[in-house]
Design a protein around this motif. Structure first.
Motif, PDB file in Angstrom:
ATOM      1  N   LEU A  26       1.037  -1.071   0.021  1.00  0.00           N
ATOM      2  CA  LEU A  26      -0.057   0.036  -0.027  1.00  0.00           C
ATOM      3  C   LEU A  26       0.975   1.343   0.071  1.00  0.00           C
ATOM      4  CD1 LEU A  26      -2.610  -0.957   2.607  1.00  0.00           C
ATOM      5  CD2 LEU A  26      -2.724  -1.301   0.331  1.00  0.00           C
ATOM      6  N   TRP A  79      -1.840   6.455   0.856  1.00  0.00           N
ATOM      7  CA  TRP A  79      -1.244   5.747   1.853  1.00  0.00           C
ATOM      8  C   TRP A  79       0.206   6.272   2.286  1.00  0.00           C
ATOM      9  CZ3 TRP A  79      -3.325   2.500   5.154  1.00  0.00           C
ATOM     10  CH2 TRP A  79      -4.426   1.707   5.021  1.00  0.00           C
ATOM     11  N   GLU A 110      -8.009  -0.805   1.409  1.00  0.00           N
ATOM     12  CA  GLU A 110      -7.843   0.058   0.349  1.00  0.00           C
ATOM     13  C   GLU A 110      -9.049   0.876   0.189  1.00  0.00           C
ATOM     14  OE1 GLU A 110      -6.909  -2.275  -3.373  1.00  0.00           O
ATOM     15  OE2 GLU A 110      -5.179  -3.218  -2.645  1.00  0.00           O
TER      16      GLU A 110
END
Length: 199
Positions: free
Chosen positions: A86, A91, A136
């Motif tokens: 990520l 992120w 996500e």
């Protein structure tokens, strides 16, 4: 003049003399004492036999728990190698922001894997935060909350402390209070990280 009386010297057989010397050098023991010695030998043999059984039981338990620990670490690293990093802009921003907030100066990797149901952290030299694949789609606020908790584990080096506690539990696996203390230790770690999030 009386006839001289002939004298014959008697000489004991050799085996009689030898047996006499042997008996003086090694006197025969009392049958009762021999019985006592034999009982002591039997009891000491049973003691060593019981000790060997207990040693085998402890070794089997310690080996099983140690093997379980090693396999768990190997499985965690395999999951990481097959995970998705990520590291997009969203992120990356959260990772930098949260790391600065908790005072984390170590590079920490954040990844997601389908077989990870809840967030977890592992790694003593190269810490990794594993998240479920649904991460996500998390909002920015939820990402911050989760990473605050997990980065607090990294900041405190909880993985190393938990390994040390696990090693003690492996050595003293037969004592139930050891496992009670180990579970309490893990609960205190989680509680401390939760408090870090609330601040």
């Amino acid at each position: 003049m009386p006839a001289p009386v002939s004298t014959v010297q008697y000489e004991a057989p050799a085996f009689v003399v030898e047996n006499t010397l042997v008996n003086k050098a090694f006197p025969r023991s009392d049958p009762k004492e021999a019985g006592v010695f034999s009982k002591e030998a039997v009891s000491s043999g049973k003691l060593f036999s019981n000790f060997g059984i207990l040693w085998a039981i402890w070794l089997s338990g310690a080996f099983f728990l140690f093997l379980r620990l090693i396999l768990g670490r190997i499985q965690a690293h395999r999951l990481f190698r097959r995970s998705s990093l990520l590291n997009d802009d969203g992120w990356s921003f959260v990772v930098r922001f949260v790391g600065h907030r908790v005072g984390l100066h170590r590079s920490t990797t954040v990844a997601a894997h389908p077989q990870v149901p809840i967030p977890l952290t592992f790694g003593t030299t190269r810490p990794v935060v594993m998240l479920p694949p649904s991460a996500e789609d998390w909002s920015m606020e939820r990402r911050q909350i989760v990473l605050l908790h997990e980065f607090a584990h990294v900041r405190r080096r909880d993985d190393l402390a938990r390994l040390a506690a696990r090693a003690v539990a492996v050595l003293y696996w037969f004592h139930p209070l050891v496992w009670v203390a180990f579970r309490k230790f893990k609960a205190e770690q989680e509680k401390s990280c939760d408090e870090r999030v609330i601040r």
